[in-house]
Design a protein around this motif. Structure first.
Motif, short mmCIF file in Angstrom:
data_model
loop_
_atom_site.label_atom_id
_atom_site.label_comp_id
_atom_site.label_asym_id
_atom_site.label_seq_id
_atom_site.Cartn_x
_atom_site.Cartn_y
_atom_site.Cartn_z
N GLY A 272 -15.35 2.46 -11.44
CA GLY A 272 -16.22 2.35 -10.27
C GLY A 272 -15.41 2.28 -8.97
O GLY A 272 -14.27 1.81 -8.98
N ALA A 273 -16.02 2.72 -7.87
CA ALA A 273 -15.31 2.75 -6.58
C ALA A 273 -14.83 1.36 -6.16
O ALA A 273 -13.69 1.18 -5.70
N GLY A 274 -15.67 0.35 -6.34
CA GLY A 274 -15.29 -1.03 -5.96
C GLY A 274 -14.10 -1.51 -6.77
O GLY A 274 -13.18 -2.14 -6.24
N ALA A 275 -14.09 -1.16 -8.04
CA ALA A 275 -12.98 -1.57 -8.91
C ALA A 275 -11.70 -0.85 -8.50
O ALA A 275 -10.62 -1.47 -8.39
N GLN A 276 -11.81 0.44 -8.23
CA GLN A 276 -10.62 1.22 -7.85
C GLN A 276 -10.01 0.68 -6.55
O GLN A 276 -8.78 0.58 -6.43
N ALA A 277 -10.86 0.29 -5.62
CA ALA A 277 -10.35 -0.24 -4.34
C ALA A 277 -9.54 -1.52 -4.57
O ALA A 277 -8.47 -1.73 -3.97
N LEU A 278 -10.00 -2.36 -5.48
CA LEU A 278 -9.28 -3.61 -5.76
C LEU A 278 -7.97 -3.31 -6.50
O LEU A 278 -6.94 -3.94 -6.23
N LEU A 279 -8.00 -2.34 -7.39
CA LEU A 279 -6.75 -1.97 -8.11
C LEU A 279 -5.70 -1.47 -7.12
O LEU A 279 -4.53 -1.86 -7.18
N ASP A 280 -6.15 -0.66 -6.17
CA ASP A 280 -5.22 -0.13 -5.15
C ASP A 280 -4.67 -1.28 -4.30
O ASP A 280 -3.47 -1.33 -3.99
N MET A 281 -5.55 -2.22 -3.94
CA MET A 281 -5.12 -3.37 -3.11
C MET A 281 -4.09 -4.21 -3.87
O MET A 281 -3.06 -4.61 -3.30
N GLU A 282 -4.33 -4.47 -5.13
CA GLU A 282 -3.40 -5.32 -5.92
C GLU A 282 -2.02 -4.67 -5.98
O GLU A 282 -1.00 -5.35 -5.82
N SER A 283 -2.01 -3.37 -6.11
CA SER A 283 -0.73 -2.68 -6.18
C SER A 283 -0.03 -2.70 -4.82
O SER A 283 1.14 -3.08 -4.70
N SER A 284 -0.78 -2.36 -3.78
CA SER A 284 -0.16 -2.26 -2.44
C SER A 284 0.28 -3.63 -1.91
O SER A 284 1.24 -3.73 -1.15
N ARG A 285 -0.36 -4.70 -2.36
CA ARG A 285 0.00 -6.04 -1.84
C ARG A 285 1.04 -6.74 -2.72
O ARG A 285 1.34 -7.91 -2.52
N GLY A 286 1.56 -6.06 -3.71
CA GLY A 286 2.69 -6.62 -4.46
C GLY A 286 2.34 -7.54 -5.62
O GLY A 286 3.19 -8.27 -6.12
N PHE A 287 1.08 -7.51 -6.06
CA PHE A 287 0.68 -8.40 -7.17
C PHE A 287 1.18 -7.91 -8.52
O PHE A 287 0.95 -8.56 -9.54
N LEU A 288 1.89 -6.77 -8.50
CA LEU A 288 2.50 -6.29 -9.75
C LEU A 288 4.00 -6.48 -9.72
O LEU A 288 4.74 -5.94 -10.54
N LYS A 289 4.47 -7.28 -8.69
CA LYS A 289 5.93 -7.47 -8.54
C LYS A 289 6.32 -8.94 -8.72
O LYS A 289 5.64 -9.83 -8.17
N PRO A 290 7.41 -9.25 -9.42
CA PRO A 290 7.81 -10.63 -9.69
C PRO A 290 8.05 -11.47 -8.43
O PRO A 290 7.70 -12.65 -8.38
N GLU A 291 8.59 -10.83 -7.37
CA GLU A 291 8.95 -11.61 -6.18
C GLU A 291 7.74 -12.28 -5.53
O GLU A 291 7.83 -13.34 -4.91
N THR A 292 6.58 -11.66 -5.71
CA THR A 292 5.35 -12.26 -5.16
C THR A 292 5.10 -13.64 -5.77
O THR A 292 4.65 -14.57 -5.11
#
Ligand code: DWN
Length: 415
Positions: A272-292
């Motif tokens: 869904g569009a709402g889900a995709q927007a959140l997935l993109d945000m999580e990636s761009s804001r560094g929530f997939l990186k250890p340093e966060t």
């Protein structure tokens, strides 16, 4: 729990992708179980403490505890009942309307609530003429709900129990899970159980505290042994794909410090569009990186420093300080910051079960809220900060008499 069942198990793999290289970024324990309130006669007895280490999986972005505490320790006789606040009531009404429209639901459809507690949410569907069924492992709550007309099966939700329920009760059009998905030891089994119990066009709707809110607002006290997983949407997207289901919707809500509602279709479907927007945000804001996560643990340490120094300062001025609310998260905050009855004279709370008891580990007495008006302390530390607006509004008299509230997250401040 049998004598052979271990009380604590070290969780060596990621619950989502089974990666073994997990990074521990925060140690909040050992602490007692967060809802293990004590009766007066128990406060001098030995208490059980459990580890509270938090890990990040660099492979899939999952955040989870490093140890599982046996569910029987925490859920067999469970004291948390959500029907204690208008905030929660309003939120559940909105969830019921969303499910009725999204599924859609009619009089012949079955709605199952996993972790149905006292049946509070299901009553909203029953009022709309929809068939309901509760599933909850807490014997005390299952009895209360069933006695109030919400048939509740006293069991844990697994693929095995889902198969039995599907045979006996039929398929569900909607399965709900509010503040339960983050508690289960095996999210894969949970999803397979949902696939088993759901009709082919059915929906699974789960709600849980959202990792992005936890991180952004430094809500570290919402990390405790009941919650094994601290979900962002990214690992859930991987989980849904692995089980050939559909991530059709994801929406943020303010309850419990910030929650996410995720709607998963039994059949595969485009994200869904709402889900995709959140997935993109999580990636761009560094929530997939250890340093966060390393940065987050520094913020937690700052809150512990600032809160203990503020309270010591106020106590050195002869001020009297109490706690407001005895939530599970409050016990994490008190134990992690080593705040006890030397600092807080007592805690007030609206739940009758907790009144007259003592907080686990810190042994602070809990009184009804009326004590605040009777006693007039100088400060009240908002341990139930997720209900701050509701509480401050209710305690207008306390403020008018010069009382002040103290907030601890996202930063320590006197309101
Ligand atoms: O996942 C869970 C979260 C969602 O809720 C459960 N596993 C456990 C539970 O955590 P909690 O105990 O932190 O829940 P609450 O609802 O945040 O606790 C609020 C506490 O504050 C309750 O003990 C009631 C009390 N309260 C009060 O004294 N006066 C609440 C309100 C609204 C009030 O006006």
């Amino acid at each position: 729990m049998t004598p052979q069942t271990p009380e604590v198990v070290h969780l060596k793999n990621c619950l989502i992708c089974h990666n073994k290289d997990l990074l521990i970024f925060l140690k909040l324990g050992p602490t007692p179980a967060p809802n293990a309130f004590l009766a007066a006669e128990q406060i001098n007895a030995a208490e059980k403490y459990y580890p509270l280490d938090v890990c990040f999986c660099p492979e899939c972005g999952m955040v989870q505890l490093a140890h599982i505490v046996n569910a029987e320790v925490m859920f067999k006789d469970y004291v948390y009942i959500p029907s204690t606040s208008k905030t929660t009531d309003d939120h559940f009404s909105g969830l019921a309307q969303y499910a009725i429209q999204k599924a859609p639901l009619g009089a012949t459809d079955l709605v199952v609530d996993v972790g149905s507690n006292d049946g509070f949410l299901l009553k909203k569907f029953l009022k709309s003429g929809i068939k309901v069924l509760g599933i909850d492992p807490a014997e005390n709550l299952a009895k209360i709900a069933t006695a109030e007309g919400i048939e509740t099966i006293n069991t844990y939700f697994t693929q095995a129990s889902a198969e039995k329920i599907a045979r006996e009760k039929g398929k569900a059009k909607v399965i709900l899970g509010t503040n339960v998905f983050a508690h289960v030891p095996d999210p894969h089994d949970f999803l397979e159980g949902a696939k088993t119990l759901l009709a082919n066009d059915g929906l699974l709707i789960v709600e849980f505290p959202y990792l992005v809110d936890l991180m952004d607002k430094v809500e570290f006290d919402t990390i405790y042994q009941e919650h094994l997983s601290y979900f962002g949407l990214s690992p859930i997207a991987k989980l849904v794909q692995q089980h050939n289901m559909g991530l059709v919707d994801a929406t943020r809500f303010p309850v419990h410090g910030g929650s996410l509602r995720v709607t998963i279709s039994r059949k595969p479907a485009p994200i869904g569009a709402g889900a995709q927007a959140l997935l993109d945000m999580e990636s761009s804001r560094g929530f997939l990186k250890p340093e966060t996560y390393q940065l987050f643990s520094q913020k937690v340490e700052k809150i512990r420093h600032d809160l203990t120094h503020l309270l010591w300062e106020l106590k050195s001025q002869g001020k009297r300080i109490v706690g407001y609310g005895a939530p599970a998260k409050g016990n994490v905050m008190l134990n992690y910051c080593r705040i006890g009855s030397e600092t807080l004279d007592y805690i007030v709370d609206s739940i009758s079960y907790k009144q007259g008891k003592y907080t686990p580990g810190t042994h602070i007495p809990i009184y009804p809220e009326s004590k605040l008006q009777e006693d007039r302390p100088d400060y009240a530390l908002l341990l139930a900060w997720n209900f701050a607006d509701e509480i401050i509004k209710k305690q207008d008299g306390f403020k008018k008499a010069g009382g002040q509230f103290i907030l601890s997250v996202p930063e320590v401040k006197i309101l």
